[in-house]
Design a protein around this motif. Structure first.
Motif, PDB file in Angstrom:
ATOM      1  N   GLU A  58       0.830  -1.211   0.000  1.00 39.08           N
ATOM      2  CA  GLU A  58       0.000   0.000   0.000  1.00 39.08           C
ATOM      3  C   GLU A  58       0.861   1.256   0.000  1.00 39.08           C
ATOM      4  OE1 GLU A  58      -3.335   0.669  -0.130  1.00 39.08           O
ATOM      5  OE2 GLU A  58      -3.683  -1.441  -0.541  1.00 39.08           O
ATOM      6  N   LYS A  59       1.934   1.235   0.774  1.00 38.47           N
ATOM      7  CA  LYS A  59       2.823   2.392   0.838  1.00 38.47           C
ATOM      8  C   LYS A  59       3.462   2.641  -0.538  1.00 38.47           C
ATOM      9  CE  LYS A  59       6.680   4.370   3.315  1.00 38.47           C
ATOM     10  NZ  LYS A  59       7.712   4.204   4.308  1.00 38.47           N
ATOM     11  N   ASP A  60       3.877   1.569  -1.203  1.00 35.93           N
ATOM     12  CA  ASP A  60       4.474   1.704  -2.539  1.00 35.93           C
ATOM     13  C   ASP A  60       3.466   2.256  -3.541  1.00 35.93           C
ATOM     14  OD1 ASP A  60       6.839   0.760  -1.524  1.00 35.93           O
ATOM     15  OD2 ASP A  60       6.600  -1.280  -2.329  1.00 35.93           O
ATOM     16  N   LYS A  61       2.218   1.808  -3.443  1.00 34.60           N
ATOM     17  CA  LYS A  61       1.164   2.314  -4.346  1.00 34.60           C
ATOM     18  C   LYS A  61       0.988   3.818  -4.186  1.00 34.60           C
ATOM     19  CE  LYS A  61      -2.093  -1.470  -4.288  1.00 34.60           C
ATOM     20  NZ  LYS A  61      -3.480  -1.793  -4.012  1.00 34.60           N
ATOM     21  N   ILE A  62       0.955   4.271  -2.948  1.00 33.62           N
ATOM     22  CA  ILE A  62       0.770   5.708  -2.677  1.00 33.62           C
ATOM     23  C   ILE A  62       1.956   6.508  -3.172  1.00 33.62           C
ATOM     24  CG2 ILE A  62       0.616   7.392  -0.798  1.00 33.62           C
ATOM     25  CD1 ILE A  62      -2.000   5.901  -1.510  1.00 33.62           C
ATOM     26  N   GLN A  63       3.162   6.007  -2.986  1.00 32.07           N
ATOM     27  CA  GLN A  63       4.351   6.733  -3.436  1.00 32.07           C
ATOM     28  C   GLN A  63       4.420   6.803  -4.956  1.00 32.07           C
ATOM     29  OE1 GLN A  63       7.507   4.724  -1.308  1.00 32.07           O
ATOM     30  NE2 GLN A  63       7.374   6.169   0.375  1.00 32.07           N
ATOM     31  N   GLU A  64       3.894   5.785  -5.652  1.00 36.75           N
ATOM     32  CA  GLU A  64       3.883   5.803  -7.122  1.00 36.75           C
ATOM     33  C   GLU A  64       2.938   6.874  -7.642  1.00 36.75           C
ATOM     34  OE1 GLU A  64       2.905   1.942  -8.617  1.00 36.75           O
ATOM     35  OE2 GLU A  64       4.693   1.032  -7.742  1.00 36.75           O
ATOM     36  N   ARG A  65       1.853   7.129  -6.926  1.00 36.81           N
ATOM     37  CA  ARG A  65       0.848   8.102  -7.372  1.00 36.81           C
ATOM     38  C   ARG A  65       1.306   9.534  -7.195  1.00 36.81           C
ATOM     39  NH1 ARG A  65      -4.397   5.234  -4.631  1.00 36.81           N
ATOM     40  NH2 ARG A  65      -4.363   3.374  -5.930  1.00 36.81           N
ATOM     41  N   LYS A  66       2.280   9.774  -6.336  1.00 32.55           N
ATOM     42  CA  LYS A  66       2.729  11.144  -6.071  1.00 32.55           C
ATOM     43  C   LYS A  66       3.550  11.696  -7.212  1.00 32.55           C
ATOM     44  CE  LYS A  66       2.593  11.007  -1.101  1.00 32.55           C
ATOM     45  NZ  LYS A  66       3.311  11.084   0.140  1.00 32.55           N
TER      46      LYS A  66
END
Length: 96
Positions: free
Chosen positions: A88-96
């Motif tokens: 989940e953390k990786d998903k959020i960082q990709e969206r930034k």
């Protein structure tokens, strides 16, 4: 990050509670992403541990594990929970 730990069909002693708290330190790196965590451990011939993590953006992750040993059960659950939180953390960082 709010942490709620429940014992179902048995009484959790201080040592077991400290063990869970120690294991939850593994996801401390994502503390700013998590609003609350609910951990339930149930004893019904085997230990069944379940955890639900609610993220601040509205998503959640639910994991569970079972074993005859309390510590092994919590360890299995935390392994899966750690992977889910990282994902989940990786998903959020990709969206930034």
């Amino acid at each position: 990050m709010n942490i709620n730990v429940n014992a179902i069909k048995f009484t959790m002693d201080d040592e077991q509670r400290e063990f869970i708290d120690k294991k939850l330190q593994r996801i401390k790196y994502a503390e700013d992403l998590i609003t609350d965590i609910t951990v339930s451990v149930k004893l019904d011939k085997k230990f069944l541990s379940e955890s639900t993590v609610n993220f601040r953006w509205g998503g959640n992750a639910h994991v569970s594990a079972e074993d005859y040993d309390f510590q092994a059960c919590v360890n299995k659950m935390m392994d899966v929970l750690d992977q889910k939180v990282k994902k989940e953390k990786d998903k959020i960082q990709e969206r930034k």
